[in-house]
Design a protein around this motif. Structure first.
Motif, short mmCIF file in Angstrom:
data_model
loop_
_atom_site.label_atom_id
_atom_site.label_comp_id
_atom_site.label_asym_id
_atom_site.label_seq_id
_atom_site.Cartn_x
_atom_site.Cartn_y
_atom_site.Cartn_z
N PRO A 40 0.88 -1.25 -0.39
CA PRO A 40 0.23 0.06 0.21
C PRO A 40 1.10 1.41 0.04
N GLY A 41 1.51 1.30 1.29
CA GLY A 41 2.66 2.69 0.77
C GLY A 41 3.45 2.79 -0.63
N PHE A 42 3.93 1.60 -1.06
CA PHE A 42 4.23 1.96 -2.71
C PHE A 42 3.53 2.31 -3.70
N PHE A 43 2.36 2.28 -3.74
CA PHE A 43 1.29 2.86 -4.50
C PHE A 43 -0.06 3.79 -4.73
N TYR A 44 0.24 4.63 -2.92
CA TYR A 44 -0.36 5.11 -2.30
C TYR A 44 -0.04 6.28 -3.76
N GLN A 45 -1.09 6.91 -4.65
CA GLN A 45 -1.11 7.76 -6.00
C GLN A 45 -0.45 8.28 -6.64
N ALA A 46 -0.63 6.31 -7.19
CA ALA A 46 0.78 6.68 -7.81
C ALA A 46 0.23 6.34 -9.68
N PRO A 47 0.34 6.73 -10.50
CA PRO A 47 -0.08 7.03 -11.59
C PRO A 47 -0.24 5.78 -12.28
N ILE A 48 -1.34 5.58 -12.93
CA ILE A 48 -1.70 4.30 -13.63
C ILE A 48 -1.95 4.49 -15.16
N VAL A 49 -1.36 4.01 -15.74
CA VAL A 49 -2.33 3.37 -17.32
C VAL A 49 -3.16 2.25 -17.38
N LEU A 50 -4.08 2.24 -18.52
CA LEU A 50 -4.66 1.09 -18.98
C LEU A 50 -4.02 -0.01 -19.69
N ASN A 51 -3.36 -0.72 -19.83
CA ASN A 51 -3.37 -0.79 -21.34
C ASN A 51 -4.42 -2.22 -21.69
N LEU A 52 -5.10 -1.01 -22.53
CA LEU A 52 -6.76 -2.13 -23.57
C LEU A 52 -6.59 -2.64 -24.83
N GLN A 53 -5.04 -3.55 -24.89
CA GLN A 53 -4.86 -4.27 -25.98
C GLN A 53 -5.49 -5.24 -26.00
N ASP A 54 -5.91 -6.16 -25.06
CA ASP A 54 -7.24 -6.90 -24.95
C ASP A 54 -7.79 -7.08 -24.54
N ASN A 55 -8.89 -5.33 -24.30
CA ASN A 55 -10.16 -5.82 -23.96
C ASN A 55 -10.54 -5.10 -25.57
N ARG A 56 -11.25 -5.17 -25.82
CA ARG A 56 -12.32 -4.75 -27.26
C ARG A 56 -13.38 -4.21 -26.79
N ASP A 57 -14.31 -4.38 -25.58
CA ASP A 57 -15.51 -3.78 -25.73
C ASP A 57 -15.05 -1.99 -25.42
N GLU A 58 -15.48 -1.08 -24.64
CA GLU A 58 -15.97 0.10 -24.17
C GLU A 58 -15.82 0.37 -22.95
N PRO A 59 -15.31 0.19 -21.90
CA PRO A 59 -14.57 0.73 -20.69
C PRO A 59 -15.16 2.08 -20.05
N ASP A 60 -16.87 2.26 -19.67
CA ASP A 60 -16.79 3.59 -18.53
C ASP A 60 -15.49 3.74 -17.80
N PHE A 61 -15.02 4.83 -18.78
CA PHE A 61 -13.57 5.52 -18.18
C PHE A 61 -13.65 6.32 -17.10
N VAL A 62 -16.03 6.98 -17.23
CA VAL A 62 -15.97 8.01 -15.83
C VAL A 62 -15.79 6.95 -14.24
N VAL A 63 -16.18 6.09 -14.55
CA VAL A 63 -16.75 5.55 -13.65
C VAL A 63 -14.98 4.54 -13.58
N LEU A 64 -14.22 4.74 -13.63
CA LEU A 64 -12.92 3.47 -14.15
C LEU A 64 -12.40 5.33 -13.01
N LYS A 65 -12.20 5.88 -13.09
CA LYS A 65 -11.74 7.04 -12.88
C LYS A 65 -11.84 7.12 -11.61
N GLN A 66 -13.08 7.45 -11.27
CA GLN A 66 -14.01 6.97 -9.87
C GLN A 66 -13.05 6.07 -8.98
#
Length: 232
Positions: A40-66
């Motif tokens: 938990p200490g290392f990942f606190y407020q860590a910047p994250i990038v989503l790799n969508l290569q294996d996801n062909r659906d369209e995620p709800d990015f607004v909800v994901l951000k929440q």
């Protein structure tokens, strides 16, 4: 004439890339929460990038951000997206990043071979790796110190909830106190690291290149800052 200046420069910062084949909230949130609980200490407020290569659906990015905000993460962008996903991500205020091309199959084979040949010894207090940790490898000592008897190559990553001891050169990344313990330290006999972190507080290579670069060194957290000193 104004003395103020503005510079916009390219730079490199450590970003964690999340790969998950199911980005539905009921699947992603508990899986991600369980993963974060490991360090938990290392990942606190860590910047994250989503790799969508294996996801062909369209995620709800607004909800994901929440969800990411709820878990104390910062979702900054996506990569590997198709045109529809790129548009939806941008509309949600996310960056669209282009990942560098790499020989994935070859890299996977190297990592698999390295894992198969990796010889480790575990005790109650430490995990010992007998040889060099090579590019693409990641070693994690959960609830223990990590001792590397070889070097840590560029592109390799060693993580420990405890201290990290490296008897050779450190050219990759070393992350000590991954569970949030600021008292842990990183020791190495040749400091040339890409990144060193104590309990989520990190320095990149540029900050490390000074008096102790290429020398035996110890990095610790002291007086609300990382401190590097001679290893004696």
């Amino acid at each position: 004439m104004s003395e103020h200046t503005l510079e916009l420069k390219g730079s490199l910062f450590p970003l964690s890339v999340l790969h998950c084949t199911d980005l539905s909230i009921h699947t992603l949130e508990p899986l991600l929460a369980e993963k974060l609980a490991q360090a938990p200490g290392f990942f606190y407020q860590a910047p994250i990038v989503l790799n969508l290569q294996d996801n062909r659906d369209e995620p709800d990015f607004v909800v994901l951000k929440q969800v990411f905000t709820k878990l104390n993460l910062v979702l900054v962008g996506v990569t590997g997206a198709n045109n529809e996903q790129k548009t939806a991500a941008q509309q949600a205020g996310l960056a669209v990043l282009q990942a560098g091309k790499a020989p994935v199959k070859a890299a996977a084979a190297v990592v698999e071979k390295a894992v198969q040949t990796q010889v480790t010894q575990s005790t109650m207090d430490s995990k010992v790796v007998e040889q060099t940790v090579r590019s693409g490898q990641q070693i994690y000592a959960k609830g223990a110190d990590l001792i590397i008897k070889g070097a840590v190559g560029a592109g390799a990553e060693v993580i420990a909830d405890g201290n990290i001891h490296i008897y050779g050169s450190l050219r990759g990344k070393a992350i000590a106190g991954a569970n949030g313990d600021h008292s842990k330290r990183v020791y190495c006999f040749n400091m040339q690291a890409e990144l060193v972190s104590i309990a989520g507080n990190y320095w990149l290579s540029d900050s490390l290149q000074g008096e102790f670069w290429g020398k035996p060194a110890c990095i610790k957290w002291q007086d609300e800052s990382l401190v590097i000193s001679e290893l004696v």
